[in-house]
Design an enzyme around this catalytic site. Structure first.
Site, PDB file in Angstrom:
ATOM      1  N   HIS A  17     -23.525   8.150   6.252  1.00 44.94           N
ATOM      2  CA  HIS A  17     -23.390   9.148   5.026  1.00 44.94           C
ATOM      3  C   HIS A  17     -22.185   9.981   5.486  1.00 44.94           C
ATOM      4  O   HIS A  17     -21.937  10.391   6.436  1.00 44.94           O
ATOM      5  CB  HIS A  17     -24.555  10.078   5.588  1.00 44.94           C
ATOM      6  N   CYS A  18     -21.508  10.062   4.344  1.00 46.21           N
ATOM      7  CA  CYS A  18     -20.250  10.662   4.368  1.00 46.21           C
ATOM      8  C   CYS A  18     -19.999  12.111   3.646  1.00 46.21           C
ATOM      9  O   CYS A  18     -20.581  12.374   2.634  1.00 46.21           O
ATOM     10  CB  CYS A  18     -19.183   9.812   3.563  1.00 46.21           C
ATOM     11  N   VAL A  19     -19.937  13.070   4.498  1.00 46.99           N
ATOM     12  CA  VAL A  19     -19.943  14.575   3.911  1.00 46.99           C
ATOM     13  C   VAL A  19     -18.950  14.649   2.907  1.00 46.99           C
ATOM     14  O   VAL A  19     -18.759  15.443   2.204  1.00 46.99           O
ATOM     15  CB  VAL A  19     -19.783  15.547   5.031  1.00 46.99           C
ATOM     16  N   ASN A  41     -22.362  12.095  -0.239  1.00 46.62           N
ATOM     17  CA  ASN A  41     -23.330  10.906  -0.563  1.00 46.62           C
ATOM     18  C   ASN A  41     -23.457   9.895   0.648  1.00 46.62           C
ATOM     19  O   ASN A  41     -22.565  10.053   1.365  1.00 46.62           O
ATOM     20  CB  ASN A  41     -22.800  10.318  -1.847  1.00 46.62           C
TER      21      ASN A  41
END
Length: 292
Positions: A139-141, A145
């Site tokens: 999960h990439c801030v 997304n």
């Protein structure tokens, strides 16, 4: 009392919106420093300056594509058609699992108790998104997304164009940066000079940090694995989805070379390659599942 990191998931969701503004802010400062302050019309005269403009467009295209593309969700009522863990090909039936309730002690299938559904191969539950994501990488801030089967290529292109753009801007502004430490009089207002200095420092910092991240993901693609899988299989001598570097690359970028460097797939690749949809993945025929 154990510390539960997942209680910060709500904070991470809110942080994502700030990250988008931060990315756009860095792009805006860079655009102002390169276009308005230093080069302007030279961007349309060809050479390095024009290339910077093209790469910036590709960066933004890739970035918003990975932000807006769903990484892949398990279809409703999806069930495995075969025993993935043991390599069996006999169809599964409901009676074998007592009305969709799997026998976890058999380790024959994967099931998510949070989503109350079966999990396809390479699928993982994301505590931030609150759902299972197909071929989840992380999960990439920065993109607000998850990075999964349907947007992993776009994420890699975002990394690539970010590194390329920040490196080119650093190179283009290097002489202006050195001028700050010379005895020469520098033309321009205090605001424009400060913007140029800030843009150089920010782009240099991003270029160095993204480079390491990009190298890591290049190695993951070459082995046809994800960040999560690389951690899980760190003691595994073989990997069943390793098809060789060329085919591993195609499992992410497709076979049509015209689409390799743009955030899109050809219709033919989408039809011919189930791996791009995140539900079915070809395995190495030399892999012996009984070893594990």
């Amino acid at each position: 009392m154990a510390w539960n990191v997942f209680k910060f998931c709500t904070v991470l969701r809110g942080l994502g919106s700030i990250m988008i503004l931060l990315v756009l802010g860095v792009v805006g400062v860079t655009y102002y420093a390169v276009v308005f302050t230093n080069y302007g019309p030279a961007l349309f005269d060809g050479g390095l300056h024009s290339f910077i403009a093209v790469v910036l467009v590709m960066l933004l295209w890739s970035y918003f594509t990975v932000v807006l593309t769903d990484p892949g969700t398990v279809p409703p009522n999806w069930k495995p058609a075969s025993d993935e863990e043991r390599g069996e090909v006999d169809p599964l039936n409901e009676s074998e699992f007592g009305g969709l309730q799997p026998d976890l002690s058999s380790q024959r299938i994967r099931y998510c108790w949070k989503c109350n559904q079966f999990k396809p191969p390479r699928c993982h539950h994301c505590s931030v998104c609150g759902r299972c994501v197909l071929k989840m990488d992380h999960h990439c801030v920065w993109v607000v997304n998850c990075v999964g089967a349907l947007n992993y290529k776009y994420f890699l292109l975002f990394l690539f164009y970010t590194f390329l753009e920040t490196s080119l801007v650093t190179l283009a502004l290097f002489s202006h940066f050195l001028a700050f430490f010379s005895d020469e009089e520098i033309p321009g207002t205090t605001a424009t000079l400060a913007t140029t200095f800030l843009s150089f420092v920010l782009n240099l910092a991003f270029a160095l940090s993204v480079f390491g991240f990009l190298i890591m993901h290049v190695s993951l693609v070459s082995a046809n694995t994800t960040t999560i899988e690389a951690y899980e299989k760190k003691t595994t001598p073989k990997w069943q989805y390793d098809l060789g570097r060329k085919k591993n690359f195609e499992q992410v970028f497709g076979t049509d070379k015209r689409y390799w460097f743009i955030p899109a797939y050809s219709d033919e690749d989408l039809r011919r390659m189930p791996a791009l949809q995140g539900l079915e993945f070809p395995s190495n025929p030399d892999f012996d599942s009984e070893e594990f």
